[in-house]
Design a protein around this motif. Structure first.
Motif, PDB file in Angstrom:
ATOM      1  N   ALA A 116       0.839  -1.189   0.000  1.00 45.80           N
ATOM      2  CA  ALA A 116       0.000   0.000   0.000  1.00 45.80           C
ATOM      3  C   ALA A 116       0.881   1.248   0.000  1.00 45.80           C
ATOM      4  CB  ALA A 116      -0.907  -0.008   1.218  1.00 45.80           C
ATOM      5  N   ALA A 117       0.505   2.199  -0.822  1.00 43.57           N
ATOM      6  CA  ALA A 117       1.284   3.425  -0.949  1.00 43.57           C
ATOM      7  C   ALA A 117       0.504   4.619  -0.440  1.00 43.57           C
ATOM      8  CB  ALA A 117       1.671   3.644  -2.402  1.00 43.57           C
ATOM      9  N   SER A 118       1.215   5.568   0.079  1.00 43.54           N
ATOM     10  CA  SER A 118       0.620   6.839   0.473  1.00 43.54           C
ATOM     11  C   SER A 118       1.555   7.942   0.016  1.00 43.54           C
ATOM     12  CB  SER A 118       0.419   6.908   1.989  1.00 43.54           C
ATOM     13  OG  SER A 118       1.648   6.778   2.662  1.00 43.54           O
ATOM     14  N   GLY A 119       1.013   9.111  -0.103  1.00 43.93           N
ATOM     15  CA  GLY A 119       1.838  10.223  -0.526  1.00 43.93           C
ATOM     16  C   GLY A 119       1.447  10.697  -1.915  1.00 43.93           C
ATOM     17  N   ARG A 120       2.348  10.527  -2.842  1.00 42.47           N
ATOM     18  CA  ARG A 120       2.136  11.082  -4.166  1.00 42.47           C
ATOM     19  C   ARG A 120       1.019  10.363  -4.915  1.00 42.47           C
ATOM     20  NH1 ARG A 120       7.902  12.900  -6.724  1.00 42.47           N
ATOM     21  NH2 ARG A 120       8.747  13.872  -4.849  1.00 42.47           N
ATOM     22  N   GLN A 121       0.577  10.961  -5.986  1.00 38.07           N
ATOM     23  CA  GLN A 121      -0.496  10.383  -6.776  1.00 38.07           C
ATOM     24  C   GLN A 121      -0.079   9.016  -7.283  1.00 38.07           C
ATOM     25  OE1 GLN A 121      -1.906  13.039  -9.763  1.00 38.07           O
ATOM     26  NE2 GLN A 121      -3.515  11.670 -10.466  1.00 38.07           N
ATOM     27  N   PHE A 122      -0.795   8.008  -6.852  1.00 37.64           N
ATOM     28  CA  PHE A 122      -0.409   6.624  -7.110  1.00 37.64           C
ATOM     29  C   PHE A 122      -0.360   6.316  -8.594  1.00 37.64           C
ATOM     30  CE2 PHE A 122       0.278   2.374  -5.650  1.00 37.64           C
ATOM     31  CZ  PHE A 122      -0.338   1.540  -6.574  1.00 37.64           C
ATOM     32  N   SER A 123      -1.269   6.871  -9.356  1.00 37.68           N
ATOM     33  CA  SER A 123      -1.353   6.549 -10.775  1.00 37.68           C
ATOM     34  C   SER A 123      -0.116   6.995 -11.551  1.00 37.68           C
ATOM     35  CB  SER A 123      -2.605   7.172 -11.391  1.00 37.68           C
ATOM     36  OG  SER A 123      -2.541   8.587 -11.292  1.00 37.68           O
ATOM     37  N   ARG A 124       0.685   7.870 -10.984  1.00 35.69           N
ATOM     38  CA  ARG A 124       1.886   8.350 -11.656  1.00 35.69           C
ATOM     39  C   ARG A 124       3.120   7.491 -11.332  1.00 35.69           C
ATOM     40  NH1 ARG A 124       1.203  13.320 -13.834  1.00 35.69           N
ATOM     41  NH2 ARG A 124       3.454  13.681 -13.880  1.00 35.69           N
ATOM     42  N   LEU A 125       2.914   6.455 -10.555  1.00 33.71           N
ATOM     43  CA  LEU A 125       4.019   5.622 -10.118  1.00 33.71           C
ATOM     44  C   LEU A 125       4.160   4.353 -10.946  1.00 33.71           C
ATOM     45  CD1 LEU A 125       3.456   5.703  -6.253  1.00 33.71           C
ATOM     46  CD2 LEU A 125       5.050   7.114  -7.566  1.00 33.71           C
ATOM     47  N   SER A 126       5.402   3.991 -11.253  1.00 34.29           N
ATOM     48  CA  SER A 126       5.724   2.627 -11.626  1.00 34.29           C
ATOM     49  C   SER A 126       6.127   1.904 -10.345  1.00 34.29           C
ATOM     50  CB  SER A 126       6.880   2.590 -12.632  1.00 34.29           C
ATOM     51  OG  SER A 126       6.459   3.053 -13.893  1.00 34.29           O
ATOM     52  N   LEU A 127       5.834   0.615 -10.294  1.00 35.51           N
ATOM     53  CA  LEU A 127       6.035  -0.145  -9.056  1.00 35.51           C
ATOM     54  C   LEU A 127       6.751  -1.443  -9.356  1.00 35.51           C
ATOM     55  CD1 LEU A 127       2.468   0.701  -8.548  1.00 35.51           C
ATOM     56  CD2 LEU A 127       3.997   1.195  -6.641  1.00 35.51           C
ATOM     57  N   GLY A 128       7.575  -1.852  -8.416  1.00 34.38           N
ATOM     58  CA  GLY A 128       8.312  -3.087  -8.603  1.00 34.38           C
ATOM     59  C   GLY A 128       8.385  -3.903  -7.325  1.00 34.38           C
ATOM     60  N   THR A 150       7.136   7.974 -12.844  1.00 31.85           N
ATOM     61  CA  THR A 150       7.725   7.847 -14.170  1.00 31.85           C
ATOM     62  C   THR A 150       6.780   8.395 -15.231  1.00 31.85           C
ATOM     63  OG1 THR A 150       6.781   5.674 -14.628  1.00 31.85           O
ATOM     64  CG2 THR A 150       8.895   5.717 -13.473  1.00 31.85           C
ATOM     65  N   ILE A 151       7.312   8.491 -16.444  1.00 33.11           N
ATOM     66  CA  ILE A 151       6.466   8.777 -17.598  1.00 33.11           C
ATOM     67  C   ILE A 151       5.745   7.492 -17.988  1.00 33.11           C
ATOM     68  CG2 ILE A 151       7.909  10.670 -18.392  1.00 33.11           C
ATOM     69  CD1 ILE A 151       9.143   8.748 -20.451  1.00 33.11           C
ATOM     70  N   MET A 152       4.754   7.620 -18.848  1.00 33.01           N
ATOM     71  CA  MET A 152       3.924   6.470 -19.200  1.00 33.01           C
ATOM     72  C   MET A 152       4.714   5.354 -19.874  1.00 33.01           C
ATOM     73  SD  MET A 152       0.755   6.493 -18.263  1.00 33.01           S
ATOM     74  CE  MET A 152       0.006   5.373 -19.444  1.00 33.01           C
ATOM     75  N   THR A 153       5.740   5.721 -20.631  1.00 28.04           N
ATOM     76  CA  THR A 153       6.421   4.738 -21.477  1.00 28.04           C
ATOM     77  C   THR A 153       7.663   4.125 -20.839  1.00 28.04           C
ATOM     78  OG1 THR A 153       7.594   6.578 -22.514  1.00 28.04           O
ATOM     79  CG2 THR A 153       5.581   5.801 -23.593  1.00 28.04           C
TER      80      THR A 153
END
Length: 125
Positions: free
Chosen positions: A22-34, A100-103
């Protein structure tokens, strides 16, 4: 970004587990996750990553076909479903994030800026 991983545990070989982060803070949709893992006596290694688009996923060869990464932007959570677990999957699993950016989807440890605390996965033979 603050990350909180959970869901680890002890499972027999062939079993399944689902990790959550679970993440908090920045807008989640703008994150890449690993997800990364560190086995006893080894370096931390890449397991899987998902980009801002859920269609962008990457897996290390040893988990392809057994592990599935997914994300839920509404819940601000990334998941790792692990099936057909093997003793060699035993490790501490860490989630990581980066805006990250989308690509672009990072797949190396140095490319991630935010890390969770880790959750232990133990697979018995």
């Amino acid at each position: 970004v603050q990350l909180q991983a959970s869901g680890g545990g002890l499972v027999q070989a062939g079993g399944s587990l689902r990790l959550s982060c679970a993440a908090s803070g920045r807008q989640f949709s703008r994150l890449s996750l690993g997800w990364f893992r560190r086995a006893p006596g080894k370096e931390r290694e890449f397991v899987t990553a998902i980009g801002r688009s859920s269609s962008s996923t990457y897996y290390t060869d040893s988990v392809k076909g057994r592990f599935t990464i997914s994300r839920d932007n509404d819940k601000k959570t990334v998941y790792l479903k692990m099936d057909s677990l093997k003793p060699e999957d035993t490790a501490v699993y860490y989630c990581a994030a980066r805006e990250t950016i989308m690509t672009y989807t990072p797949t190396t440890e140095d490319d991630y800026y935010h890390w969770g605390q880790g959750t232990q996965v133990t697979v018995s033979s």
